[in-house]
Design an enzyme around this catalytic site. Structure first.
Site, PDB file in Angstrom:
ATOM      1  N   ILE A  35      10.293  -9.886   3.642  1.00  0.00           N
ATOM      2  CA  ILE A  35       9.240  -9.244   4.425  1.00  0.00           C
ATOM      3  C   ILE A  35       8.156  -8.814   3.438  1.00  0.00           C
ATOM      4  CG2 ILE A  35      10.613  -8.538   6.401  1.00  0.00           C
ATOM      5  CD1 ILE A  35      10.992  -5.826   5.212  1.00  0.00           C
ATOM      6  N   ASP A  36       6.925  -8.706   3.919  1.00  0.00           N
ATOM      7  CA  ASP A  36       5.794  -8.420   3.050  1.00  0.00           C
ATOM      8  C   ASP A  36       5.930  -7.062   2.374  1.00  0.00           C
ATOM      9  OD1 ASP A  36       4.657 -10.787   3.955  1.00  0.00           O
ATOM     10  OD2 ASP A  36       3.543  -9.788   5.559  1.00  0.00           O
ATOM     11  N   LYS A  37       5.231  -6.919   1.267  1.00  0.00           N
ATOM     12  CA  LYS A  37       5.228  -5.658   0.519  1.00  0.00           C
ATOM     13  C   LYS A  37       4.918  -4.475   1.439  1.00  0.00           C
ATOM     14  CE  LYS A  37       2.434  -3.154  -2.857  1.00  0.00           C
ATOM     15  NZ  LYS A  37       1.210  -3.188  -3.705  1.00  0.00           N
ATOM     16  N   THR A  66       5.112  -4.248   4.681  1.00  0.00           N
ATOM     17  CA  THR A  66       5.916  -4.193   5.896  1.00  0.00           C
ATOM     18  C   THR A  66       7.219  -3.488   5.543  1.00  0.00           C
ATOM     19  OG1 THR A  66       4.972  -6.249   6.740  1.00  0.00           O
ATOM     20  CG2 THR A  66       7.063  -5.550   7.692  1.00  0.00           C
ATOM     21  N   ARG A 114       1.516 -11.420  11.575  1.00  0.00           N
ATOM     22  CA  ARG A 114       0.154 -10.983  11.265  1.00  0.00           C
ATOM     23  C   ARG A 114      -0.880 -12.040  11.647  1.00  0.00           C
ATOM     24  NH1 ARG A 114       0.782  -9.460   5.090  1.00  0.00           N
ATOM     25  NH2 ARG A 114      -1.419  -8.894   5.316  1.00  0.00           N
TER      26      ARG A 114
END
Length: 307
Positions: free
Chosen positions: A133-135, A137, A233
């Site tokens: 998962i993104d930084k 998120t 996103r």
């Protein structure tokens, strides 16, 4: 030393030409390399803002990257579940999942290595990491402690049998109660740091449903059928409801807070050895909950009910 050569086919600034042509080099990195004399045009050093002529040869000679530090670090982890095969962690917003250029340490992987042995299927840079998962998120992530578990969890992801549900605050008032976004994703041809809807991209499917409406914002739940980079996103921006706080795909005028309002709330999979169905839930972080309370208050909704 890594060397790349290519010919100019369009009139652009040199730093942009290099960033577009060399996938591992950002525009800011290209600028520094040009200033260091590591990038030449027809054998001559030039400036980042110079626009080489069409047909000119650009030579990029970069030193080999320094090895990334995979030293175990005693960083606190919120472990939701652990057995002999898997870990489920609730990753905080702002933490990078694994080391990469620009983020060589202090990552989730560094913390995990201090806590437990991890599978080696993904090599030395991403041990144990089955999905990311993104930084910016927050939320649940499953981690493989051995190769058997990694193979099982990866197979479940490919077969689309596991559960991954996110909650997000998005811009605008979504009128439908639910929907499905089917749009292929790939690297943006205009900005290498972004993903985009592209005709020859990888298939991507996001299911969403409305949880609450606040007039100018909507609280939604999203279930991933596929797991592409930045999928939620990009898909929400594609239907004109970008995630609030998203610095890449959303508007600058947005909710106050650090990073995008996107949280991996629910995660489910089969235990790799026993086959038992496991499902885990993590509450949204406080900055997310605070934003929801504020929006509810403005919309005249009950403030303190669970999200």
């Amino acid at each position: 030393m890594e060397t790349t050569e290519f010919q100019v086919t369009t009139t652009e600034r040199l730093d942009k030409l290099v960033a577009d042509a060399v996938a591992t080099v950002s525009r800011s990195q290209a600028k520094l390399a040009i200033e260091a004399g590591q990038i030449t045009v027809d054998g001559a050093t030039v400036k980042p803002k110079d626009k080489p002529k069409v047909g000119a040869t650009i030579r990029v000679s970069l030193p080999d990257p320094e090895p990334l530090d995979l030293t175990p670090e005693d960083i606190p982890l919120e472990i939701v579940y652990e057995d002999a095969d898997v870990l489920v962690v609730n990753k905080p917003q702002g933490m990078v999942v694994h080391p990469a250029p620009g983020h060589p340490n202090h990552t989730l992987v560094n913390a995990l290595l201090y806590h437990s042995p991890l599978s080696q299927i993904n090599g030395t840079l991403r041990p144990g990491i089955v999905h990311r998962i993104d930084k910016d998120t927050s939320g649940l992530l499953m981690v493989a402690k051995n190769d058997h578990a990694h193979q099982s969890l990866s197979a479940q992801l490919q077969a689309k049998t596991n559960l991954r549900e996110y909650v997000a605050i998005v811009h605008g008032n979504i009128k439908e109660e639910d929907g499905v976004i089917r749009a292929p994703l790939g690297r943006s041809p205009k900005d290498r740091k972004k993903q985009a809807i592209v005709a020859d991209g990888r298939p991507a499917v996001t299911h969403f449903r409305v949880l609450e409406r606040y007039g100018t914002y909507t609280l939604i739940a999203c279930r991933l059928e596929t797991g592409r980079t930045h999928q939620i996103r990009v898909h929400m921006a594609y239907i004109n409801h970008p995630v609030a706080g998203d610095p890449l795909y959303g508007p600058k005028k947005t909710l106050k807070g650090a990073g995008q309002f996107l949280h991996a709330r629910e995660l489910g999979f089969k235990q790799p050895t026993t086959g038992e169905e496991l499902v885990f839930t993590a509450p949204v972080p406080e900055n997310f909950a605070k934003a929801v309370r504020h929006l509810r208050q403005q919309a005249g909704l009950p403030v303190d009910k669970a999200i």
